[in-house]
Motif scaffolding. Structure first.
Motif, PDB file in Angstrom:
ATOM      1  N   ASN A   7       0.834  -1.190   0.000  1.00  0.00           N
ATOM      2  CA  ASN A   7       0.000   0.000   0.000  1.00  0.00           C
ATOM      3  C   ASN A   7       0.871   1.243   0.000  1.00  0.00           C
ATOM      4  OD1 ASN A   7      -2.455  -1.419   0.144  1.00  0.00           O
ATOM      5  ND2 ASN A   7      -2.310  -1.572   2.352  1.00  0.00           N
ATOM      6  N   VAL A   8       0.281   2.339  -0.446  1.00  0.00           N
ATOM      7  CA  VAL A   8       0.932   3.632  -0.384  1.00  0.00           C
ATOM      8  C   VAL A   8      -0.003   4.574   0.364  1.00  0.00           C
ATOM      9  CG1 VAL A   8       2.256   3.329  -2.504  1.00  0.00           C
ATOM     10  CG2 VAL A   8       0.007   4.349  -2.630  1.00  0.00           C
ATOM     11  N   HIS A  17      -4.685   9.052   3.054  1.00  0.00           N
ATOM     12  CA  HIS A  17      -5.540   8.066   2.390  1.00  0.00           C
ATOM     13  C   HIS A  17      -4.638   6.926   1.924  1.00  0.00           C
ATOM     14  CE1 HIS A  17      -9.322   7.010   0.383  1.00  0.00           C
ATOM     15  NE2 HIS A  17      -8.544   6.512  -0.573  1.00  0.00           N
ATOM     16  N   THR A  18      -5.036   5.685   2.199  1.00  0.00           N
ATOM     17  CA  THR A  18      -4.249   4.514   1.828  1.00  0.00           C
ATOM     18  C   THR A  18      -4.820   3.885   0.567  1.00  0.00           C
ATOM     19  OG1 THR A  18      -3.748   4.107   4.155  1.00  0.00           O
ATOM     20  CG2 THR A  18      -3.387   2.285   2.628  1.00  0.00           C
ATOM     21  N   GLU A  30     -12.835   6.376  -8.214  1.00  0.00           N
ATOM     22  CA  GLU A  30     -13.809   5.291  -8.039  1.00  0.00           C
ATOM     23  C   GLU A  30     -13.895   4.890  -6.575  1.00  0.00           C
ATOM     24  OE1 GLU A  30     -12.566   2.177 -10.672  1.00  0.00           O
ATOM     25  OE2 GLU A  30     -13.137   3.330 -12.456  1.00  0.00           O
ATOM     26  N   GLN A  31     -12.741   4.754  -5.918  1.00  0.00           N
ATOM     27  CA  GLN A  31     -12.715   4.353  -4.511  1.00  0.00           C
ATOM     28  C   GLN A  31     -13.434   5.372  -3.626  1.00  0.00           C
ATOM     29  OE1 GLN A  31      -9.069   4.344  -1.809  1.00  0.00           O
ATOM     30  NE2 GLN A  31      -9.143   2.208  -2.483  1.00  0.00           N
ATOM     31  N   LEU A  32     -13.354   6.635  -4.005  1.00  0.00           N
ATOM     32  CA  LEU A  32     -14.012   7.690  -3.235  1.00  0.00           C
ATOM     33  C   LEU A  32     -15.490   7.832  -3.592  1.00  0.00           C
ATOM     34  CD1 LEU A  32     -11.209  10.401  -3.408  1.00  0.00           C
ATOM     35  CD2 LEU A  32     -11.806   8.973  -1.443  1.00  0.00           C
ATOM     36  N   GLY A  33     -15.978   7.021  -4.548  1.00  0.00           N
ATOM     37  CA  GLY A  33     -17.381   7.073  -4.939  1.00  0.00           C
ATOM     38  C   GLY A  33     -17.728   8.313  -5.750  1.00  0.00           C
ATOM     39  N   MET A  34     -16.741   8.848  -6.469  1.00  0.00           N
ATOM     40  CA  MET A  34     -16.955  10.089  -7.218  1.00  0.00           C
ATOM     41  C   MET A  34     -16.978   9.867  -8.729  1.00  0.00           C
ATOM     42  SD  MET A  34     -14.516  12.590  -4.969  1.00  0.00           S
ATOM     43  CE  MET A  34     -15.298  14.145  -5.372  1.00  0.00           C
ATOM     44  N   GLN A  35     -16.975   8.591  -9.193  1.00  0.00           N
ATOM     45  CA  GLN A  35     -17.000   8.347 -10.625  1.00  0.00           C
ATOM     46  C   GLN A  35     -18.306   8.892 -11.195  1.00  0.00           C
ATOM     47  OE1 GLN A  35     -17.118   5.995  -8.295  1.00  0.00           O
ATOM     48  NE2 GLN A  35     -18.454   4.328  -8.891  1.00  0.00           N
ATOM     49  N   GLY A  36     -18.229   9.443 -12.384  1.00  0.00           N
ATOM     50  CA  GLY A  36     -19.402  10.016 -13.034  1.00  0.00           C
ATOM     51  C   GLY A  36     -19.696  11.444 -12.615  1.00  0.00           C
ATOM     52  N   SER A  60       3.539   6.894  -2.869  1.00  0.00           N
ATOM     53  CA  SER A  60       3.541   7.325  -1.474  1.00  0.00           C
ATOM     54  C   SER A  60       4.025   8.766  -1.371  1.00  0.00           C
ATOM     55  CB  SER A  60       4.456   6.415  -0.654  1.00  0.00           C
ATOM     56  OG  SER A  60       3.856   6.069   0.549  1.00  0.00           O
ATOM     57  N   GLY A  61       3.301   9.560  -0.600  1.00  0.00           N
ATOM     58  CA  GLY A  61       3.680  10.950  -0.393  1.00  0.00           C
ATOM     59  C   GLY A  61       3.053  11.918  -1.377  1.00  0.00           C
TER      60      GLY A  61
END
Length: 73
Positions: A7-8, A17-18, A30-36, A60-61
Motif C-alpha cells: 500500500n501507499v 488516504h491509503t 472510483e474508490q471515493l465514490g466520485m465516478q461520473g 507514497s507521499g
C-alpha cells in the motif's frame, strides 16, 4: 502462499488516504465514490486532464486535491 499487496499513503484534500500501490487517479476517484461526477484533480500541484486519470499512477507521499463541480443558480 498468496501474493502480497503493498500500500501507499497519499494526501487527498489534506487527509491521509491509503491505496494499493500502483493505483491511478481514476481508481482513486472510483474508490471515493466520485465516478461520473464532474471533478477537477490536482496531483502534486499539477492540474491533470480527465483523459490522463487512468494513466497517472499514485506514489507514497503524493498530494491530490479533488474539487467537485456543483451546479446551481
Amino acid at each position: 502462499m498468496g501474493l502480497q499487496t503493498s500500500n501507499v499513503i497519499i494526501q487527498v484534500n489534506g487527509k491521509a488516504h491509503t491505496l494499493v500501490a500502483g493505483s491511478t487517479i481514476e481508481q482513486l476517484i472510483e474508490q471515493l465514490g466520485m465516478q461520473g461526477q464532474r471533478v477537477a484533480v490536482e496531483h502534486n500541484q499539477d492540474v491533470i486532464p480527465r483523459s490522463e486519470y487512468p494513466h497517472v499512477a499514485l506514489k507514497s507521499g503524493d498530494r491530490v486535491e479533488i474539487i467537485r463541480a456543483i451546479g446551481g443558480g
